[in-house]
Scaffold this motif. Sequence first.
Motif, mmCIF file in Angstrom:
data_model
loop_
_atom_site.group_PDB
_atom_site.id
_atom_site.type_symbol
_atom_site.label_atom_id
_atom_site.label_comp_id
_atom_site.label_asym_id
_atom_site.label_seq_id
_atom_site.Cartn_x
_atom_site.Cartn_y
_atom_site.Cartn_z
ATOM 1 N N THR A 109 -3.433 -17.080 11.635
ATOM 2 C CA THR A 109 -3.086 -16.613 10.292
ATOM 3 C C THR A 109 -2.943 -15.098 10.382
ATOM 4 O OG1 THR A 109 -4.345 -18.425 9.309
ATOM 5 C CG2 THR A 109 -3.873 -16.563 7.874
ATOM 6 N N PHE A 110 -2.164 -14.519 9.473
ATOM 7 C CA PHE A 110 -1.888 -13.097 9.566
ATOM 8 C C PHE A 110 -2.193 -12.367 8.270
ATOM 9 C CE2 PHE A 110 0.775 -15.413 12.471
ATOM 10 C CZ PHE A 110 0.534 -14.748 13.665
ATOM 11 N N LEU A 111 -2.652 -11.137 8.411
ATOM 12 C CA LEU A 111 -2.861 -10.223 7.298
ATOM 13 C C LEU A 111 -1.939 -9.041 7.552
ATOM 14 C CD1 LEU A 111 -4.347 -9.197 4.795
ATOM 15 C CD2 LEU A 111 -6.145 -8.339 6.323
ATOM 16 N N GLU A 112 -1.061 -8.765 6.596
ATOM 17 C CA GLU A 112 -0.069 -7.707 6.757
ATOM 18 C C GLU A 112 -0.201 -6.686 5.642
ATOM 19 O OE1 GLU A 112 4.789 -7.222 7.283
ATOM 20 O OE2 GLU A 112 3.978 -9.115 6.548
ATOM 21 N N VAL A 113 -0.044 -5.437 6.001
ATOM 22 C CA VAL A 113 0.032 -4.350 5.030
ATOM 23 C C VAL A 113 1.434 -3.769 5.145
ATOM 24 C CG1 VAL A 113 -0.957 -2.162 4.253
ATOM 25 C CG2 VAL A 113 -2.416 -3.841 5.415
ATOM 26 N N VAL A 114 2.115 -3.601 4.011
ATOM 27 C CA VAL A 114 3.453 -3.008 3.990
ATOM 28 C C VAL A 114 3.449 -1.779 3.099
ATOM 29 C CG1 VAL A 114 4.705 -5.145 4.499
ATOM 30 C CG2 VAL A 114 4.254 -4.537 2.130
ATOM 31 N N SER A 115 4.268 -0.812 3.476
ATOM 32 C CA SER A 115 4.353 0.436 2.729
ATOM 33 C C SER A 115 5.793 0.932 2.766
ATOM 34 C CB SER A 115 3.427 1.469 3.371
ATOM 35 O OG SER A 115 3.367 2.646 2.615
ATOM 36 N N GLU A 170 11.848 -2.105 8.922
ATOM 37 C CA GLU A 170 12.516 -0.857 8.536
ATOM 38 C C GLU A 170 13.826 -1.158 7.804
ATOM 39 O OE1 GLU A 170 14.204 3.282 10.479
ATOM 40 O OE2 GLU A 170 12.819 2.051 11.639
ATOM 41 N N HIS A 171 14.457 -2.259 8.140
ATOM 42 C CA HIS A 171 15.691 -2.695 7.463
ATOM 43 C C HIS A 171 15.476 -2.806 5.948
ATOM 44 C CE1 HIS A 171 19.342 -4.999 6.636
ATOM 45 N NE2 HIS A 171 18.581 -5.861 5.990
ATOM 46 N N PHE A 172 14.248 -3.152 5.535
ATOM 47 C CA PHE A 172 13.907 -3.288 4.116
ATOM 48 C C PHE A 172 13.295 -2.012 3.545
ATOM 49 C CE2 PHE A 172 13.601 -7.483 6.093
ATOM 50 C CZ PHE A 172 14.545 -8.162 5.341
ATOM 51 N N GLY A 173 13.299 -0.933 4.331
ATOM 52 C CA GLY A 173 12.733 0.336 3.881
ATOM 53 C C GLY A 173 11.223 0.371 3.944
ATOM 54 N N LEU A 174 10.647 -0.351 4.911
ATOM 55 C CA LEU A 174 9.193 -0.486 5.002
ATOM 56 C C LEU A 174 8.665 -0.141 6.384
ATOM 57 C CD1 LEU A 174 8.856 -3.998 3.306
ATOM 58 C CD2 LEU A 174 8.613 -1.759 2.203
ATOM 59 N N ARG A 175 7.382 0.139 6.419
ATOM 60 C CA ARG A 175 6.560 0.138 7.639
ATOM 61 C C ARG A 175 5.524 -0.943 7.414
ATOM 62 N NH1 ARG A 175 3.126 4.829 8.080
ATOM 63 N NH2 ARG A 175 2.473 3.968 10.049
ATOM 64 N N ASN A 176 4.990 -1.496 8.497
ATOM 65 C CA ASN A 176 3.949 -2.497 8.319
ATOM 66 C C ASN A 176 2.910 -2.438 9.418
ATOM 67 O OD1 ASN A 176 5.213 -3.744 10.496
ATOM 68 N ND2 ASN A 176 5.284 -5.760 9.542
ATOM 69 N N ALA A 177 1.824 -3.126 9.172
ATOM 70 C CA ALA A 177 0.756 -3.349 10.148
ATOM 71 C C ALA A 177 0.367 -4.812 9.978
ATOM 72 C CB ALA A 177 -0.433 -2.436 9.872
ATOM 73 N N VAL A 178 0.491 -5.584 11.055
ATOM 74 C CA VAL A 178 0.202 -7.017 11.005
ATOM 75 C C VAL A 178 -1.004 -7.303 11.884
ATOM 76 C CG1 VAL A 178 1.102 -9.343 11.387
ATOM 77 C CG2 VAL A 178 2.663 -7.511 10.696
ATOM 78 N N PHE A 179 -2.030 -7.869 11.276
ATOM 79 C CA PHE A 179 -3.250 -8.242 11.984
ATOM 80 C C PHE A 179 -3.261 -9.752 12.195
ATOM 81 C CE2 PHE A 179 -4.356 -4.450 9.536
ATOM 82 C CZ PHE A 179 -4.933 -3.649 10.512
ATOM 83 N N ALA A 199 0.830 -1.200 0.000
ATOM 84 C CA ALA A 199 0.000 0.000 0.000
ATOM 85 C C ALA A 199 0.862 1.246 0.000
ATOM 86 C CB ALA A 199 -0.918 0.009 1.219
ATOM 87 N N ARG A 200 0.411 2.245 -0.706
ATOM 88 C CA ARG A 200 1.116 3.531 -0.682
ATOM 89 C C ARG A 200 0.918 4.231 0.651
ATOM 90 N NH1 ARG A 200 -0.090 5.542 -6.841
ATOM 91 N NH2 ARG A 200 1.527 4.270 -7.776
ATOM 92 N N ASP A 201 -0.300 4.130 1.206
ATOM 93 C CA ASP A 201 -0.605 4.788 2.480
ATOM 94 C C ASP A 201 -0.974 3.712 3.494
ATOM 95 O OD1 ASP A 201 -1.856 6.090 4.669
ATOM 96 O OD2 ASP A 201 -2.470 7.755 3.390
ATOM 97 N N LEU A 202 0.001 3.305 4.286
ATOM 98 C CA LEU A 202 -0.187 2.225 5.258
ATOM 99 C C LEU A 202 -1.338 2.508 6.207
ATOM 100 C CD1 LEU A 202 1.005 -0.421 6.612
ATOM 101 C CD2 LEU A 202 2.111 1.163 8.165
ATOM 102 N N ASP A 203 -1.359 3.692 6.789
ATOM 103 C CA ASP A 203 -2.368 4.005 7.801
ATOM 104 C C ASP A 203 -3.778 3.959 7.229
ATOM 105 O OD1 ASP A 203 -0.399 4.334 9.779
ATOM 106 O OD2 ASP A 203 -0.070 6.414 9.162
ATOM 107 N N GLU A 204 -3.942 4.470 6.017
ATOM 108 C CA GLU A 204 -5.268 4.464 5.393
ATOM 109 C C GLU A 204 -5.745 3.040 5.114
ATOM 110 O OE1 GLU A 204 -7.486 5.736 1.247
ATOM 111 O OE2 GLU A 204 -5.676 6.813 1.829
ATOM 112 N N VAL A 205 -4.908 2.241 4.476
ATOM 113 C CA VAL A 205 -5.311 0.875 4.117
ATOM 114 C C VAL A 205 -5.510 0.023 5.362
ATOM 115 C CG1 VAL A 205 -4.601 -1.226 2.910
ATOM 116 C CG2 VAL A 205 -4.306 1.004 1.814
ATOM 117 N N ALA A 206 -4.593 0.109 6.324
ATOM 118 C CA ALA A 206 -4.750 -0.654 7.561
ATOM 119 C C ALA A 206 -6.022 -0.237 8.292
ATOM 120 C CB ALA A 206 -3.526 -0.484 8.457
#
Length: 102
Positions: free
Chosen positions: A59-65, A45-54, A19-26
């Motif tokens: 099982t997990f649903l993750e959004v990365v930005s 962050e090591h990969f240049g990302l932020r995430n939200a893991v549900f 997702a381009r906008d992590l907070d919006e999609v999460a």
Amino acid sequence: MATDGNAPLPRLRQAVIAARDLDEVAGQLRSALALNEPYADPGVEHFGLRNAVFALDDTFLEVVSPIRPDTAVGRLLERRGGDCGYMLMFQVDDLPAARDRV
């Protein structure tokens, strides 16, 4: 097929959305699916990302930005023209056999 208690293998363990906008999609996912507060893994962050893991049971649903330029997720978002599926992770009984099949 073997099981891990209840679910037959192979089984989906994690789905990841880019997702381009992590907070919006999460926020949209959390609201639409009545999910609990997500976990933010500082290690991505090591990969240049932020995430939200549900967590959805086990099982997990993750959004990365992306948070910096030239990440794999950022390049995928550009190629696809916006938010999209990124990866699925499966649990299998026999990894070598699954690799041969793929």
